[in-house]
Design an enzyme around this catalytic site. Structure first.
Site, mmCIF file in Angstrom:
data_model
loop_
_atom_site.group_PDB
_atom_site.id
_atom_site.type_symbol
_atom_site.label_atom_id
_atom_site.label_comp_id
_atom_site.label_asym_id
_atom_site.label_seq_id
_atom_site.Cartn_x
_atom_site.Cartn_y
_atom_site.Cartn_z
ATOM 1 N N LEU A 371 0.836 -1.204 0.000
ATOM 2 C CA LEU A 371 0.000 0.000 0.000
ATOM 3 C C LEU A 371 0.866 1.247 0.000
ATOM 4 O O LEU A 371 1.827 1.346 0.757
ATOM 5 C CB LEU A 371 -0.909 0.016 1.240
ATOM 6 C CG LEU A 371 -1.693 1.304 1.498
ATOM 7 C CD1 LEU A 371 -2.789 1.483 0.457
ATOM 8 C CD2 LEU A 371 -2.285 1.315 2.901
ATOM 9 N N THR A 372 0.508 2.189 -0.855
ATOM 10 C CA THR A 372 1.020 3.554 -0.770
ATOM 11 C C THR A 372 -0.120 4.419 -0.264
ATOM 12 O O THR A 372 -1.216 4.391 -0.832
ATOM 13 C CB THR A 372 1.487 4.068 -2.144
ATOM 14 O OG1 THR A 372 2.464 3.169 -2.684
ATOM 15 C CG2 THR A 372 2.096 5.448 -2.022
ATOM 16 N N ARG A 378 0.660 8.332 -6.995
ATOM 17 C CA ARG A 378 0.949 8.991 -8.278
ATOM 18 C C ARG A 378 2.226 9.832 -8.221
ATOM 19 O O ARG A 378 2.355 10.838 -8.914
ATOM 20 C CB ARG A 378 -0.232 9.855 -8.741
ATOM 21 C CG ARG A 378 -1.546 9.094 -8.853
ATOM 22 C CD ARG A 378 -2.642 9.958 -9.427
ATOM 23 N NE ARG A 378 -2.353 10.303 -10.817
ATOM 24 C CZ ARG A 378 -2.624 9.533 -11.863
ATOM 25 N NH1 ARG A 378 -3.186 8.348 -11.681
ATOM 26 N NH2 ARG A 378 -2.341 9.921 -13.081
ATOM 27 N N ARG A 379 3.172 9.393 -7.370
ATOM 28 C CA ARG A 379 4.460 10.093 -7.277
ATOM 29 C C ARG A 379 5.632 9.132 -7.433
ATOM 30 O O ARG A 379 6.768 9.492 -7.165
ATOM 31 C CB ARG A 379 4.551 10.834 -5.941
ATOM 32 C CG ARG A 379 3.588 12.009 -5.832
ATOM 33 C CD ARG A 379 3.418 12.526 -4.420
ATOM 34 N NE ARG A 379 4.671 12.952 -3.819
ATOM 35 C CZ ARG A 379 4.772 13.440 -2.582
ATOM 36 N NH1 ARG A 379 3.680 13.581 -1.842
ATOM 37 N NH2 ARG A 379 5.941 13.784 -2.095
ATOM 38 N N GLY A 380 5.364 7.906 -7.845
ATOM 39 C CA GLY A 380 6.426 6.939 -8.082
ATOM 40 C C GLY A 380 6.772 6.076 -6.891
ATOM 41 O O GLY A 380 7.647 5.208 -6.987
ATOM 42 N N GLU A 403 1.238 -11.839 -3.612
ATOM 43 C CA GLU A 403 0.104 -12.693 -3.277
ATOM 44 C C GLU A 403 -1.142 -12.212 -4.015
ATOM 45 O O GLU A 403 -1.393 -11.022 -4.118
ATOM 46 C CB GLU A 403 -0.120 -12.653 -1.761
ATOM 47 C CG GLU A 403 -1.205 -13.580 -1.259
ATOM 48 C CD GLU A 403 -1.328 -13.540 0.252
ATOM 49 O OE1 GLU A 403 -2.451 -13.385 0.740
ATOM 50 O OE2 GLU A 403 -0.285 -13.650 0.928
#
Length: 513
Positions: A371-372, A378-380, A403
């Site tokens: 997870l980001t 949307r920043r890499g 997984e």
């Protein structure tokens, strides 16, 4: 026209919402819940065929009561395996069930692979035998038109892409061409069973049962109406306020709060800003617990043992569940390691995202959950997390895969990473002694630590594989090359292996972790 008081759970009707272009639209939605606040009714709606993160509470002014569909009374159905039968089964599972009921025996394919329908002019080429090597004067021109990829069952007599067969490289019209040798002189079958999307999740097209272990595991049960609704209104984490996308099993008494306050360093939650301020006077952490195993610039990674730092790991899972719908929460974090990515400033190390992995995985999983956090998307950073997970696999001397199932955003990120990484390898091949350079799928897998199945599925997704005169040809068109070069120019964040200080552990010799 129906009255507002007649609206009940299960009703379907058009609901006004704003789309991405800031235009009004009236998609069909289902009423999941109704509540009354100060004499005003609010309706929790799920937009049909939209992601659940768009679900929201709306007032009756946004409902089109002229087109309301009331729920039909369902006849009682017998239970299956002791479970309620109110929810229809998935199509993948209903097909074999119906076949068994009719007394027919389903064929079990020995192997499943992807094939492409090639243009006839590519299949019949004058001159040359199937065993002869391809030359630059052959028909392998850049394919600029879109062709649909198809899945088919391959019998043992039908050639499949070889994992050890070398791929040859030769230039044509300024673009690189790769040819993967295979068994010559065999014809392809043409029956189609699906699309290449299936190759991401399972080899047989039927989703496997969820594993009931770990901190976040596959969630296939959406029968509970409570878990289908967002229960946290807003989360304050450091300098950010986050709007949760999905349900998370925080304590019931916290779900009525307008804002849930989290310490951004230990992730403990509080009922009010005053509680958070009191906690911060006692909290000594300015970074996640555990060992810092990577630092370059302002980016750091911390390795956290789910057994040694159980409280932090459980709080991390609670926060992550707010943005992950395809997983469900379990409090047994002992079998897991958590890798938290942070961004450093004068106040400390601020969490950007994380991924978890099993200490021992029999399926070669190198990521369980990933997870980001929304403020950093949307920043890499997503690709950086993925790249770091494969960098750990390289140090461990293993190939890995995430997984399944992946979320919609996760699948997009992984496909993009796999594509860029594999194309980077193919375009970097150099010829020796005037001969075309060669590479096998096994070699690509060993270099990148990407599992062979993911390498093959990515080549198929990119439509690079063609079958010609007994060989599987990898064709890189100028469009593919140009698109890859543009994408790599935008990818500024990369993992530097020299900044990684990581020693893998053999968890099989450590008893209960």
């Amino acid at each position: 026209m129906a009255e507002v008081g007649e609206i009940i759970e299960g009703c379907r009707l058009p609901v006004l919402r704003r789309n991405q272009d800031n235009e009004d639209e009236w998609p069909l939605a289902e009423i999941l819940s109704v509540k009354d606040i100060s004499g005003r009714k609010l309706f929790y709606v799920h937009y049909i065929d939209f992601n659940k993160r768009l679900d929201e509470w709306v007032t009756h002014e946004r409902l089109d009561l002229k087109k309301i569909q009331f729920p039909k009374k369902e006849a009682k159905t017998p239970t299956k395996n002791g479970l309620p039968g109110s929810r229809p089964g998935s199509p993948e599972r209903e097909v074999p069930a119906s076949a068994q009921a009719s007394g027919k025996t389903l064929p079990i394919p020995v192997q499943i692979t992807l094939r492409f329908n090639l243009p006839k002019e590519r299949e019949a080429i004058p001159g040359g035998e199937p065993d002869q090597p391809l030359s630059s004067s052959s028909c392998l021109q850049p394919n600029h038109r879109s062709t649909k990829r198809k899945v088919e069952v391959v019998s043992p007599a039908t050639p499949v892409p070889s994992e050890t067969a070398p791929a040859s490289v030769f230039p044509q019209n300024g673009a690189a061409r790769r040819a993967v040798a295979a068994q010559p002189g065999r014809k392809r079958k043409s029956n189609c069973l699906g699309t290449d999307e299936d190759s991401q999740d399972s080899s047989d097209g039927i989703p496997s049962a969820p594993r009931m272990t770990g901190s976040l595991v596959s969630d296939r049960s959406h029968d509970d109406i409570v878990t289908r609704m967002k229960n946290i209104e807003c989360i304050e984490l450091g300098r950010h306020r986050l709007k949760p996308w999905y349900f998370s099993p925080y304590p019931q008494e916290l779900t009525t709060l307008p804002v849930l306050y989290l310490c951004e360093f230990c992730l403990k939650y509080g009922r009010s800003l005053k509680c958070l301020q009191r906690h911060l006077t006692k909290c000594d952490l300015r970074h996640p617990p555990g060992n810092e195993i990577y630092r370059k610039g302002t980016i750091s990674f911390f390795e956290i043992d789910g057994r040694k730092n159980k409280s932090y790991s459980q709080n991390l899972c609670l926060l992550a569940k707010c943005f992950l719908d395809h997983k469900t929460l379990y409090y047994d974090t002992d079998p897991f390691l958590f890798y938290v990515m942070t961004e450093y400033d004068c106040k400390g190390f601020h969490i950007v995202g994380y991924f978890s992995k099993e200490k021992e995985s029999t399926e070669d999983y190198n990521v369980a959950c990933i997870l980001t956090l929304p403020p950093y998307q949307r920043r890499g950073y997503g690709k950086l997390l993925i790249e770091f997970s494969y960098e750990l696999s390289k140090v461990e001397g293993k190939t890995g895969t995430p997984e399944k199932p992946l979320s919609d955003l996760g699948l997009l990120s992984y496909r993009s990473y796999w594509s860029q990484t594999i194309l980077e390898i193919l375009m970097g091949l150099k010829s020796e002694s005037g001969e075309r350079p060669q590479i096998t799928i096994n070699e690509i897998s060993e270099i990148t630590s990407i599992k062979k199945e993911d390498v093959i599925s990515t080549l198929q997704y990119l439509n690079l594989i063609n079958y010609y005169k007994g060989q599987y040809i990898l064709t890189l068109s100028e469009d593919i090359v140009d698109g890859h070069e543009r994408a790599m120019l935008k990818r500024l964040l990369r993992i530097d292996s020299k900044c990684l200080h990581f020693t893998p552990k053999d968890w099989s010799k450590r008893g209960k972790w």
